[in-house]
Design an enzyme around this catalytic site. Structure first.
Site, short mmCIF file in Angstrom:
data_model
loop_
_atom_site.label_atom_id
_atom_site.label_comp_id
_atom_site.label_asym_id
_atom_site.label_seq_id
_atom_site.Cartn_x
_atom_site.Cartn_y
_atom_site.Cartn_z
N GLU A 15 71.60 -33.18 -12.38
CA GLU A 15 73.00 -32.93 -12.08
C GLU A 15 73.07 -31.65 -11.28
OE1 GLU A 15 77.26 -33.45 -12.61
OE2 GLU A 15 75.76 -34.75 -13.55
N THR A 17 75.30 -29.02 -8.30
CA THR A 17 76.57 -28.35 -8.09
C THR A 17 77.68 -29.33 -7.73
OG1 THR A 17 75.23 -26.61 -7.14
CG2 THR A 17 77.61 -26.41 -6.85
N VAL A 20 75.96 -35.80 -9.34
CA VAL A 20 74.68 -36.28 -9.82
C VAL A 20 73.77 -36.67 -8.64
CG1 VAL A 20 75.39 -38.68 -10.11
CG2 VAL A 20 73.67 -37.72 -11.63
N ASP A 129 74.01 -20.61 0.04
CA ASP A 129 73.69 -20.79 -1.38
C ASP A 129 72.18 -20.87 -1.57
OD1 ASP A 129 74.28 -21.09 -4.07
OD2 ASP A 129 74.40 -23.27 -3.93
P1 ADP Z 1 71.97 -27.60 -7.47
O1 ADP Z 1 73.32 -27.91 -6.97
O2 ADP Z 1 71.95 -26.98 -8.82
O3 ADP Z 1 71.14 -26.85 -6.45
P2 ADP Z 1 71.12 -30.19 -6.66
O4 ADP Z 1 72.40 -30.93 -6.57
O5 ADP Z 1 70.52 -29.71 -5.38
O6 ADP Z 1 71.23 -28.99 -7.69
O7 ADP Z 1 70.03 -31.08 -7.39
C1 ADP Z 1 70.17 -31.58 -8.70
C2 ADP Z 1 68.83 -32.12 -9.14
O8 ADP Z 1 68.34 -33.10 -8.23
C3 ADP Z 1 67.74 -31.07 -9.23
O9 ADP Z 1 67.01 -31.28 -10.41
C4 ADP Z 1 66.88 -31.30 -8.02
O10 ADP Z 1 65.54 -30.99 -8.29
C5 ADP Z 1 67.06 -32.77 -7.74
N1 ADP Z 1 67.02 -33.00 -6.27
C6 ADP Z 1 67.92 -32.59 -5.35
N2 ADP Z 1 67.56 -32.94 -4.10
C7 ADP Z 1 66.38 -33.60 -4.23
C8 ADP Z 1 65.47 -34.22 -3.30
N3 ADP Z 1 65.72 -34.24 -1.98
N4 ADP Z 1 64.35 -34.80 -3.79
C9 ADP Z 1 64.09 -34.78 -5.12
N5 ADP Z 1 64.88 -34.22 -6.04
C10 ADP Z 1 66.03 -33.63 -5.62
#
Ligand code: ADP
Length: 303
Positions: A15, A17, A20, A129
Site C-alpha cells: 500500500e 501513498t 494499492v 518525494d
Molecule cells: P510509497 O508511496 O510509500 O512510496 P508506493 O506506492 O511507491 O509506496 O509502493 C507501495 C508498495 O509497492 C511498496 O512496497 C513498493 O515496494 C511496491 N512497489 C511500488 N512500485 C513498484 C514496482 N515498480 N515494482 C515492484 N514493486 C513496487
C-alpha cells in the site's frame, strides 16, 4: 482477473501513498509489471483530465535510471498506472544488516540516483518525494527513481500522516520554511540525505516534527547565516533559531573519503540557488577518483 483486457492481476505488493500496488502480467509483452491503483476520491472527473494530460508527459520521460511508466488508464473509477516491475528498493538494501556496502558500491548507487535526477531536471520535472523506498532496484542491479512527478499531479503526500513522518527526513530547509517557489534543489537535498543514509546505514536527520527537523539540520550544519542564504528571512514560515555552530562534517561521517565529504557538503548547501545541481554533482571528482563505481550487476542485493 483481467484489468482493462491487457493485464492479469497477481498479488498485492503493498500500500503506497496514493493507493494499492499490485503485481500483474502484461499479456501484450509477457512482462511482469507493477500497477499502481490511484483512488481519485473527492476530485474525480476534474483531476482525471489534468492528471491524464500530465501523465502523458511522464510516459515520455525515458531514461535507464527512471522507472518506465508503461501505461496509464482510468478503470472502474480508479486511475491505473502501469510500471516496469522492480525486485527491491534501496531502503531494503540499507536496512539489510547482512549486506556490506563498499565505497565503490555506495558510489554506484549515488551515481545512478544522480543520473536519474539530472535527466528529469533537464526536462523540468521535479520528484519532490525522494526517499530510499522510492529508489527501486531491478533484477539487473540498476537503480531507478520511482514516482517521478506524481507529487505534483496528485498533491504532496503529506495528507497521509504515516507517510509524512518518513518523507520529512528528506525535506529541504526551504520547504520546511514554507517556500512556495521551490525547484530542483529540493531533490538534491533529499539525495544528499539518501547519500548520508547509505554511509550511516540509518536515516541521517530524523526530525519528529517540522520544527524539530530544522533543529536537526541546524545541529548538523550550523544555523544558516543570512550571508549564506540571503532569501531565508523572507520565507513564509521563517522563524529565528538559536545560533549553533556546525561540527566538522568529518565527525559525522568518519568513514567517508575527502571527495565524498566535499560532494556531500555541496548537496547540503543551505541556499537552494547555490546548491549543487545533479549535473554538476555527476561531474564532481568523487566520480572520477578511485574506487570506480561498482557495475550494477555486481552490486550486493537482498536475497
Ligand atoms: P510509497 O508511496 O510509500 O512510496 P508506493 O506506492 O511507491 O509506496 O509502493 C507501495 C508498495 O509497492 C511498496 O512496497 C513498493 O515496494 C511496491 N512497489 C511500488 N512500485 C513498484 C514496482 N515498480 N515494482 C515492484 N514493486 C513496487
Amino acid at each position: 482477473k483481467r484489468v482493462a483486457d491487457r493485464y492479469l492481476k497477481r498479488e498485492v505488493l503493498g500500500e503506497g501513498t496514493y493507493g494499492v500496488v499490485f503485481k500483474a502480467i502484461d499479456t501484450k509483452t509477457g512482462n511482469i509489471v507493477a500497477i499502481k491503483k490511484i483512488r481519485l476520491g473527492k476530485y474525480k472527473e476534474g483531476v482525471n483530465v489534468t492528471a491524464l494530460r500530465e501523465i502523458k508527459l511522464l510516459k515520455e520521460l525515458r531514461d535507464p535510471n527512471i522507472i518506465e511508466l508503461i501505461d496509464a488508464f482510468p478503470y472502474k473509477g480508479n486511475l491505473h498506472l502501469v510500471f516496469e516491475f522492480m525486485e527491491t528498493d534501496l531502503e531494503a538494501v540499507i536496512r539489510d544488516r547482512n549486506i556490506v556496502l563498499s565505497p565503490a558500491d555506495t558510489k554506484s548507487y549515488i551515481q545512478m540516483m544522480l543520473k536519474g535526477l539530472a535527466f528529469c531536471h533537464k526536462k523540468w520535472v521535479l520528484h519532490r518525494d525522494m526517499k530510499p523506498n522510492n529508489l527501486l532496484i531491478g533484477a539487473d542491479g540498476q537503480l531507478k527513481l520511482a514516482d517521478f512527478g506524481l507529487a505534483r499531479i496528485f498533491g504532496s503526500p503529506e495528507r497521509n500522516f504515516t507517510h509524512q513522518v518518513f518523507a520529512r527526513w528528506y525535506r529541504a530547509p526551504e520547504l520546511l520554511f514554507g517556500t512556495k517557489q521551490y525547484g530542483s534543489a529540493v531533490d538534491i537535498w533529499a539525495a544528499g540525505c539518501i547519500y548520508a543514509e547509505l554511509l550511516l546505514r540509518r536515516p541521517f536527520l530524523q526530525g519528529s516534527s517540522d520544527i524539530d527537523q530544522l533543529g536537526k539540520i541546524f545541529a548538523a550544519f550550523g544555523t544558516p547565516k543570512s550571508s549564506q542564504w540571503p532569501d531565508m528571512v523572507y520565507l513564509p514560515d521563517y522563524v529565528e533559531y538559536q545560533f549553533v555552530s556546525a561540527p566538522p562534517l568529518r565527525s559525522l561521517f568518519p568513514m567517508a573519503s575527502d571527495d565524498a565529504l566535499d560532494l556531500l557538503s555541496k548537496m547540503f548547501t543551505y541556499d537552494p540557488k547555490a546548491r549543487i545541481t545533479a549535473q554538476q554533482a555527476l561531474e564532481h571528482r568523487y566520480f572520477s577518483s578511485v574506487p570506480a563505481p561498482t557495475k550494477p550487476s555486481q552490486l550486493p542485493r537482498p536475497p
